[in-house]
Design a protein around this motif. Structure first.
Motif, PDB file in Angstrom:
ATOM      1  N   GLU A 148       0.826  -1.209   0.000  1.00 35.24           N
ATOM      2  CA  GLU A 148       0.000   0.000   0.000  1.00 35.24           C
ATOM      3  C   GLU A 148       0.859   1.257   0.000  1.00 35.24           C
ATOM      4  O   GLU A 148       0.512   2.247  -0.658  1.00 35.24           O
ATOM      5  CB  GLU A 148      -0.928  -0.009   1.204  1.00 35.24           C
ATOM      6  CG  GLU A 148      -2.067  -1.012   1.088  1.00 35.24           C
ATOM      7  CD  GLU A 148      -2.848  -1.158   2.372  1.00 35.24           C
ATOM      8  OE1 GLU A 148      -4.055  -1.458   2.288  1.00 35.24           O
ATOM      9  OE2 GLU A 148      -2.266  -0.984   3.468  1.00 35.24           O
ATOM     10  N   LYS A 149       1.971   1.231   0.709  1.00 36.28           N
ATOM     11  CA  LYS A 149       2.878   2.383   0.685  1.00 36.28           C
ATOM     12  C   LYS A 149       3.404   2.627  -0.724  1.00 36.28           C
ATOM     13  O   LYS A 149       3.498   3.779  -1.176  1.00 36.28           O
ATOM     14  CB  LYS A 149       4.032   2.174   1.663  1.00 36.28           C
ATOM     15  CG  LYS A 149       3.624   2.258   3.132  1.00 36.28           C
ATOM     16  CD  LYS A 149       4.809   2.018   4.047  1.00 36.28           C
ATOM     17  CE  LYS A 149       4.397   2.094   5.514  1.00 36.28           C
ATOM     18  NZ  LYS A 149       5.533   1.852   6.428  1.00 36.28           N
ATOM     19  N   GLU A 150       3.754   1.565  -1.421  1.00 39.44           N
ATOM     20  CA  GLU A 150       4.215   1.711  -2.800  1.00 39.44           C
ATOM     21  C   GLU A 150       3.104   2.271  -3.681  1.00 39.44           C
ATOM     22  O   GLU A 150       3.354   3.126  -4.545  1.00 39.44           O
ATOM     23  CB  GLU A 150       4.702   0.372  -3.346  1.00 39.44           C
ATOM     24  CG  GLU A 150       6.017  -0.092  -2.749  1.00 39.44           C
ATOM     25  CD  GLU A 150       7.145   0.911  -2.946  1.00 39.44           C
ATOM     26  OE1 GLU A 150       7.272   1.456  -4.077  1.00 39.44           O
ATOM     27  OE2 GLU A 150       7.890   1.170  -1.976  1.00 39.44           O
ATOM     28  N   LEU A 151       1.881   1.827  -3.465  1.00 41.49           N
ATOM     29  CA  LEU A 151       0.740   2.335  -4.229  1.00 41.49           C
ATOM     30  C   LEU A 151       0.553   3.825  -3.984  1.00 41.49           C
ATOM     31  O   LEU A 151       0.322   4.600  -4.932  1.00 41.49           O
ATOM     32  CB  LEU A 151      -0.522   1.569  -3.844  1.00 41.49           C
ATOM     33  CG  LEU A 151      -1.836   2.058  -4.481  1.00 41.49           C
ATOM     34  CD1 LEU A 151      -1.781   1.949  -5.999  1.00 41.49           C
ATOM     35  CD2 LEU A 151      -3.022   1.266  -3.917  1.00 41.49           C
ATOM     36  N   VAL A 152       0.650   4.240  -2.724  1.00 37.09           N
ATOM     37  CA  VAL A 152       0.501   5.664  -2.389  1.00 37.09           C
ATOM     38  C   VAL A 152       1.597   6.479  -3.059  1.00 37.09           C
ATOM     39  O   VAL A 152       1.331   7.534  -3.665  1.00 37.09           O
ATOM     40  CB  VAL A 152       0.510   5.858  -0.859  1.00 37.09           C
ATOM     41  CG1 VAL A 152       0.660   7.335  -0.503  1.00 37.09           C
ATOM     42  CG2 VAL A 152      -0.763   5.292  -0.240  1.00 37.09           C
ATOM     43  N   LYS A 153       2.841   6.019  -2.971  1.00 39.22           N
ATOM     44  CA  LYS A 153       3.954   6.754  -3.584  1.00 39.22           C
ATOM     45  C   LYS A 153       3.753   6.894  -5.090  1.00 39.22           C
ATOM     46  O   LYS A 153       3.932   7.981  -5.654  1.00 39.22           O
ATOM     47  CB  LYS A 153       5.284   6.055  -3.283  1.00 39.22           C
ATOM     48  CG  LYS A 153       5.742   6.194  -1.847  1.00 39.22           C
ATOM     49  CD  LYS A 153       7.187   5.781  -1.645  1.00 39.22           C
ATOM     50  CE  LYS A 153       7.416   4.314  -1.782  1.00 39.22           C
ATOM     51  NZ  LYS A 153       8.815   3.922  -1.463  1.00 39.22           N
ATOM     52  N   GLN A 154       3.389   5.812  -5.734  1.00 42.33           N
ATOM     53  CA  GLN A 154       3.204   5.841  -7.189  1.00 42.33           C
ATOM     54  C   GLN A 154       2.038   6.730  -7.586  1.00 42.33           C
ATOM     55  O   GLN A 154       2.114   7.479  -8.573  1.00 42.33           O
ATOM     56  CB  GLN A 154       2.997   4.422  -7.707  1.00 42.33           C
ATOM     57  CG  GLN A 154       4.223   3.531  -7.607  1.00 42.33           C
ATOM     58  CD  GLN A 154       3.910   2.071  -7.899  1.00 42.33           C
ATOM     59  OE1 GLN A 154       2.838   1.743  -8.413  1.00 42.33           O
ATOM     60  NE2 GLN A 154       4.841   1.181  -7.573  1.00 42.33           N
ATOM     61  N   THR A 155       0.962   6.674  -6.805  1.00 41.19           N
ATOM     62  CA  THR A 155      -0.219   7.478  -7.113  1.00 41.19           C
ATOM     63  C   THR A 155       0.081   8.967  -7.005  1.00 41.19           C
ATOM     64  O   THR A 155      -0.276   9.761  -7.893  1.00 41.19           O
ATOM     65  CB  THR A 155      -1.384   7.114  -6.172  1.00 41.19           C
ATOM     66  OG1 THR A 155      -1.705   5.731  -6.341  1.00 41.19           O
ATOM     67  CG2 THR A 155      -2.614   7.966  -6.457  1.00 41.19           C
ATOM     68  N   VAL A 156       0.757   9.364  -5.930  1.00 45.50           N
ATOM     69  CA  VAL A 156       1.083  10.780  -5.742  1.00 45.50           C
ATOM     70  C   VAL A 156       2.064  11.240  -6.808  1.00 45.50           C
ATOM     71  O   VAL A 156       1.909  12.335  -7.384  1.00 45.50           O
ATOM     72  CB  VAL A 156       1.641  11.030  -4.329  1.00 45.50           C
ATOM     73  CG1 VAL A 156       2.107  12.481  -4.185  1.00 45.50           C
ATOM     74  CG2 VAL A 156       0.592  10.701  -3.270  1.00 45.50           C
ATOM     75  N   ALA A 157       3.077  10.429  -7.100  1.00 46.26           N
ATOM     76  CA  ALA A 157       4.071  10.809  -8.114  1.00 46.26           C
ATOM     77  C   ALA A 157       3.416  10.992  -9.476  1.00 46.26           C
ATOM     78  O   ALA A 157       3.718  11.949 -10.207  1.00 46.26           O
ATOM     79  CB  ALA A 157       5.175   9.755  -8.182  1.00 46.26           C
ATOM     80  N   THR A 158       2.493  10.089  -9.832  1.00 48.03           N
ATOM     81  CA  THR A 158       1.808  10.194 -11.124  1.00 48.03           C
ATOM     82  C   THR A 158       0.922  11.429 -11.177  1.00 48.03           C
ATOM     83  O   THR A 158       0.911  12.167 -12.169  1.00 48.03           O
ATOM     84  CB  THR A 158       0.965   8.930 -11.373  1.00 48.03           C
ATOM     85  OG1 THR A 158       1.826   7.791 -11.390  1.00 48.03           O
ATOM     86  CG2 THR A 158       0.237   9.026 -12.701  1.00 48.03           C
ATOM     87  N   ALA A 159       0.169  11.665 -10.106  1.00 46.78           N
ATOM     88  CA  ALA A 159      -0.722  12.826 -10.076  1.00 46.78           C
ATOM     89  C   ALA A 159       0.066  14.134 -10.075  1.00 46.78           C
ATOM     90  O   ALA A 159      -0.329  15.109 -10.725  1.00 46.78           O
ATOM     91  CB  ALA A 159      -1.628  12.754  -8.846  1.00 46.78           C
ATOM     92  N   ASN A 160       1.170  14.157  -9.366  1.00 47.02           N
ATOM     93  CA  ASN A 160       2.000  15.361  -9.307  1.00 47.02           C
ATOM     94  C   ASN A 160       2.650  15.646 -10.658  1.00 47.02           C
ATOM     95  O   ASN A 160       2.735  16.798 -11.104  1.00 47.02           O
ATOM     96  CB  ASN A 160       3.073  15.185  -8.229  1.00 47.02           C
ATOM     97  CG  ASN A 160       3.977  16.390  -8.091  1.00 47.02           C
ATOM     98  OD1 ASN A 160       3.534  17.532  -8.100  1.00 47.02           O
ATOM     99  ND2 ASN A 160       5.275  16.141  -8.000  1.00 47.02           N
ATOM    100  N   ASN A 161       3.131  14.594 -11.316  1.00 45.41           N
ATOM    101  CA  ASN A 161       3.714  14.700 -12.656  1.00 45.41           C
ATOM    102  C   ASN A 161       4.829  15.748 -12.714  1.00 45.41           C
ATOM    103  O   ASN A 161       4.920  16.537 -13.662  1.00 45.41           O
ATOM    104  CB  ASN A 161       2.623  15.018 -13.690  1.00 45.41           C
ATOM    105  CG  ASN A 161       3.091  14.786 -15.115  1.00 45.41           C
ATOM    106  OD1 ASN A 161       3.993  13.977 -15.366  1.00 45.41           O
ATOM    107  ND2 ASN A 161       2.505  15.506 -16.060  1.00 45.41           N
TER     108      ASN A 161
END
Length: 295
Positions: A57-70
């Motif tokens: 879940e931590k990896e999912l959160v990191k990836q989600t924020v990084a993608t959204a932040n772009n």
């Protein structure tokens, strides 16, 4: 380290009713705070309920924020704990390429001496591929990182670039600011004392309320950094009530109630935390109906 001047926000982890990570809501929150004008994002801090997230879940959160932040804003990721070797191993094995710095909390529960705290962060400094922001939050860790320990670390390790100071003690903050190396960042970790900390030389804040009201709170911090005291005071005093509300029943239950009121995410938190009471939600809702005249 001018990229960490101003307002960083300690992002929540939104959950669905079944308590799985709500990826869409997290993306919406990232866009909400970026549109609101904050300077940087903090991922997987205390407010993210990191203690109850699995590794996946931590990896999912990191990836989600990084993608959204772009790539729009600098990002800080929480990597800390009370098992020094485990933290070191995480730093050596994790993909941190999307991030600009780590936020590392002082060891909790163990209650180390000041020398133990120094040695813990020495090991982290020697292992970290990224600059480090120390995190002192005695109310959660059970021990206080004293100014002399922070200043010793700052002088000995150039990759330790700042401290998120959340003792809620303005005198301690002033001692840090007085004794720190020139470019070392003393960042408020307490929304209510952000303004006085910035006015005596602090670098800004890693905020909880700043994600609920990003435009207003980040503007207050910018006013303070520029010395516009009247404008900074105006916003601070208007926001005092809502800052008290969001911590009244614990963090992040309060800020998730703000987000629920704004239609950005559900109020769900994971046990042992529980959602905000209806009484608190009503106070938050009433505040939203009479949004003050910010400027």
């Amino acid at each position: 380290m001018s990229k960490f001047l101003g307002t960083g926000v300690a992002l929540v982890t939104p959950f669905k009713e079944d308590l799985s990570v709500d990826v869409d809501a997290l993306k919406n929150i990232v866009n909400h705070v970026i549109d609101g004008g904050v300077e940087y994002l903090v991922v997987l801090g205390t407010t993210a309920e990191s203690a109850t997230l699995s590794k996946e879940e931590k990896e999912l959160v990191k990836q989600t924020v990084a993608t959204a932040n772009n790539g729009r804003l600098p990002m800080v990721v929480g990597v800390g704990g009370n098992n020094t070797q485990q933290v070191v191993n995480e730093l050596k094995t994790s993909d941190l390429s999307a991030f600009d710095a780590i936020l590392s909390v002082s060891p909790y529960y163990n209650k180390p001496t000041q020398e133990g705290i120094y040695q813990h962060f020495k090991a982290i400094a020697e292992a970290s591929p990224l600059p480090i922001i120390l995190y002192n939050v005695p109310g959660r860790t059970g021990s206080n990182v004293l100014p002399q320990t922070v200043i010793r670390l700052a002088n000995d390790y150039k990759n330790i670039i700042g401290v998120k100071e959340a003792a809620g003690d303005i005198v301690q903050a002033m001692k840090l600011i007085k004794g720190k190396p020139k470019d070392f960042l003393v960042i408020s970790g307490d929304d209510m004392v952000t303004l006085p900390m910035v006015l005596v030389g602090g670098a800004g804040v890693i905020s909880v309320i700043g994600q609920g009201f990003p435009k207003e709170f980040s503007q207050m911090v910018r006013h303070a950094l520029r010395g516009n005291l009247d404008d900074a005071n105006h916003i601070h005093f208007q926001m005092m009530d809502i800052i008290e509300y969001i911590f009244e029943e614990g963090n992040p239950a309060g800020i998730k109630a703000v987000f629920e009121n704004k239609g950005l995410c559900s109020p769900y938190v994971r046990l042992p935390l529980v959602p905000a009471s209806n009484a608190l939600k009503e106070k938050i809702s009433n505040y939203g109906l009479k949004v003050p005249n910010f400027r």
